[in-house]
Design a protein around this motif. Sequence first.
Motif, PDB file in Angstrom:
ATOM      1  N   ILE A   1      29.268  52.413  60.446  1.00  0.00           N
ATOM      2  CA  ILE A   1      28.656  53.333  61.415  1.00  0.00           C
ATOM      3  C   ILE A   1      27.492  52.650  62.118  1.00  0.00           C
ATOM      4  O   ILE A   1      26.565  52.142  61.462  1.00  0.00           O
ATOM      5  N   PHE A   2      27.531  52.633  63.439  1.00  0.00           N
ATOM      6  CA  PHE A   2      26.452  52.063  64.239  1.00  0.00           C
ATOM      7  C   PHE A   2      26.213  52.941  65.465  1.00  0.00           C
ATOM      8  O   PHE A   2      27.137  53.574  65.977  1.00  0.00           O
ATOM      9  N   LYS A   3      24.984  52.957  65.940  1.00  0.00           N
ATOM     10  CA  LYS A   3      24.702  53.593  67.217  1.00  0.00           C
ATOM     11  C   LYS A   3      25.237  52.700  68.344  1.00  0.00           C
ATOM     12  O   LYS A   3      25.319  51.485  68.213  1.00  0.00           O
ATOM     13  N   HIS A   4      25.565  53.332  69.441  1.00  0.00           N
ATOM     14  CA  HIS A   4      26.029  52.601  70.615  1.00  0.00           C
ATOM     15  C   HIS A   4      24.997  51.555  71.038  1.00  0.00           C
ATOM     16  O   HIS A   4      23.800  51.823  71.062  1.00  0.00           O
ATOM     17  N   LYS A   5      25.463  50.369  71.294  1.00  0.00           N
ATOM     18  CA  LYS A   5      24.657  49.237  71.768  1.00  0.00           C
ATOM     19  C   LYS A   5      23.773  48.610  70.689  1.00  0.00           C
ATOM     20  O   LYS A   5      22.950  47.750  70.992  1.00  0.00           O
ATOM     21  N   LYS A   6      23.942  49.027  69.436  1.00  0.00           N
ATOM     22  CA  LYS A   6      23.055  48.529  68.382  1.00  0.00           C
ATOM     23  C   LYS A   6      23.672  47.396  67.570  1.00  0.00           C
ATOM     24  O   LYS A   6      23.006  46.830  66.711  1.00  0.00           O
ATOM     25  N   THR A   7      24.913  47.076  67.797  1.00  0.00           N
ATOM     26  CA  THR A   7      25.503  45.932  67.106  1.00  0.00           C
ATOM     27  C   THR A   7      26.180  45.034  68.137  1.00  0.00           C
ATOM     28  O   THR A   7      26.923  45.515  68.999  1.00  0.00           O
ATOM     29  N   LYS A   8      25.888  43.751  68.074  1.00  0.00           N
ATOM     30  CA  LYS A   8      26.328  42.817  69.106  1.00  0.00           C
ATOM     31  C   LYS A   8      27.310  41.764  68.595  1.00  0.00           C
ATOM     32  O   LYS A   8      27.957  41.091  69.395  1.00  0.00           O
ATOM     33  N   SER A   9      27.382  41.608  67.275  1.00  0.00           N
ATOM     34  CA  SER A   9      28.229  40.532  66.742  1.00  0.00           C
ATOM     35  C   SER A   9      28.628  40.857  65.316  1.00  0.00           C
ATOM     36  O   SER A   9      28.110  41.798  64.700  1.00  0.00           O
ATOM     37  N   ILE A  10      29.540  40.069  64.795  1.00  0.00           N
ATOM     38  CA  ILE A  10      30.006  40.237  63.413  1.00  0.00           C
ATOM     39  C   ILE A  10      30.371  38.873  62.859  1.00  0.00           C
ATOM     40  O   ILE A  10      30.846  37.993  63.593  1.00  0.00           O
ATOM     41  N   THR A  11      30.109  38.674  61.566  1.00  0.00           N
ATOM     42  CA  THR A  11      30.466  37.421  60.910  1.00  0.00           C
ATOM     43  C   THR A  11      31.329  37.724  59.695  1.00  0.00           C
ATOM     44  O   THR A  11      30.943  38.515  58.826  1.00  0.00           O
ATOM     45  N   PHE A  12      32.495  37.108  59.646  1.00  0.00           N
ATOM     46  CA  PHE A  12      33.450  37.333  58.578  1.00  0.00           C
ATOM     47  C   PHE A  12      33.487  36.135  57.637  1.00  0.00           C
ATOM     48  O   PHE A  12      33.449  34.985  58.082  1.00  0.00           O
ATOM     49  N   ALA A  13      33.587  36.413  56.344  1.00  0.00           N
ATOM     50  CA  ALA A  13      33.924  35.382  55.358  1.00  0.00           C
ATOM     51  C   ALA A  13      35.426  35.452  55.135  1.00  0.00           C
ATOM     52  O   ALA A  13      36.001  36.541  55.068  1.00  0.00           O
ATOM     53  N   ILE A  14      36.078  34.291  55.017  1.00  0.00           N
ATOM     54  CA  ILE A  14      37.529  34.277  54.997  1.00  0.00           C
ATOM     55  C   ILE A  14      38.049  33.108  54.179  1.00  0.00           C
ATOM     56  O   ILE A  14      37.426  32.057  54.092  1.00  0.00           O
ATOM     57  N   GLU A  15      39.206  33.328  53.554  1.00  0.00           N
ATOM     58  CA  GLU A  15      39.932  32.243  52.905  1.00  0.00           C
ATOM     59  C   GLU A  15      40.900  31.660  53.927  1.00  0.00           C
ATOM     60  O   GLU A  15      41.656  32.399  54.565  1.00  0.00           O
ATOM     61  N   THR A  16      40.880  30.341  54.086  1.00  0.00           N
ATOM     62  CA  THR A  16      41.615  29.736  55.203  1.00  0.00           C
ATOM     63  C   THR A  16      42.782  28.877  54.733  1.00  0.00           C
ATOM     64  O   THR A  16      43.039  27.817  55.277  1.00  0.00           O
ATOM     65  N   GLY A  17      43.500  29.318  53.706  1.00  0.00           N
ATOM     66  CA  GLY A  17      44.513  28.448  53.129  1.00  0.00           C
ATOM     67  C   GLY A  17      45.819  28.319  53.869  1.00  0.00           C
ATOM     68  O   GLY A  17      46.370  27.231  53.955  1.00  0.00           O
ATOM     69  N   ASP A  18      46.340  29.394  54.456  1.00  0.00           N
ATOM     70  CA  ASP A  18      47.737  29.383  54.878  1.00  0.00           C
ATOM     71  C   ASP A  18      47.913  29.676  56.370  1.00  0.00           C
ATOM     72  O   ASP A  18      48.906  30.261  56.789  1.00  0.00           O
TER      73      ASP A  18
END
Length: 357
Positions: free
Chosen positions: A267-284
Amino acid sequence: MKYMLRTLFSVSLLLAVTLNSHAAVILQYHHVSDTTPASTSISPKQFEVHLQYLKDNNFKVVPLSELVEGIKKQQPLPDKSVAITFDDAYTDVLTQAKPILNKFSFPYTIYVNPGIINRNESKSTSPYLSWIQLKALADEGVIIANHGYEHDSMVRIAEGVTQAQWLKKQTQLLLKAEAIIKDNTGQSWRYYAYPYGEYDLAVQAWAKENDFVAFSQQSGAIDLTTDLTSVPRFPASKPYDKISGLRDKLNSLAFNIRLEGEQAETIFKHKKTKSITFAIETGDFYKSALNCYISGLGKQKITWNDDKSFSINFSKDLPVGRVRANCTAASISKPGRYYWYSKPWFILKDDGSWYHL
């Protein structure tokens, strides 16, 4: 000796990857009807097309409980297994869907709202199944599960109520609903489908504390790494009912992607989040094959931070309402199949108020 150890390690690693790559999919339906609202409906004709496709392409349709118990016990899920679920317990599940499901001998689950069923039982023409009908279905092996006492969003807290007070009230209602389901059907699975698919981190913790497996409405396959407080399901009603689109979803693989800290919020207010960073397994999969789309924004540019994480700087502000990020990548080891991950966001208006349901 060193060669043997390396070989054993390689075999163990390969086995682990293979077992974790065994994916299952949960399909979500509401109405099976030609006359109900299109946004929550699939026609009986197209529903049969779905089931025929599952049969013709060697998918294993299993009870929802088989998938849940497999994850709980960390036992490999049968690859390409599918569970079928219906939200809200509409009568057309009995009159329209059941004859088709019986034709294929496919198991299924119905999520119910006991408060709504109780209010409608005395009506001569109710759009909802009665307890007598649900008990008969339960006796045939249909799983009857919890969709909340009413159909209240878990995150739209009433004005003047604290979150702690709200969750305490919702605990009482959830357990009341579970008790009513058990009294009327003999079943108590402690499976809970979030109404409207809305939840946040506090609600996920609440579900776990109350020993419920919780199901959401964002897309994605499941495997042994799936979080049992937000189990994804693929919506399969209109406009997602065409086989051309459903095919890739049914063949999808679970993507082991994580969000940490505040980034895991929904849940975020409009215009209050600009980016996202994901952690991921990159095997396949190849990094270049990863694509992420956000509803209302389209395809987004991906920046790899290292082999284990990537970021997206949103091309525009996330729109008010329900928003989904869908990330997919073609599997190297399983040609023709895609890893699929979805993240839901619920974006409030500028003043912090909720959008209309």
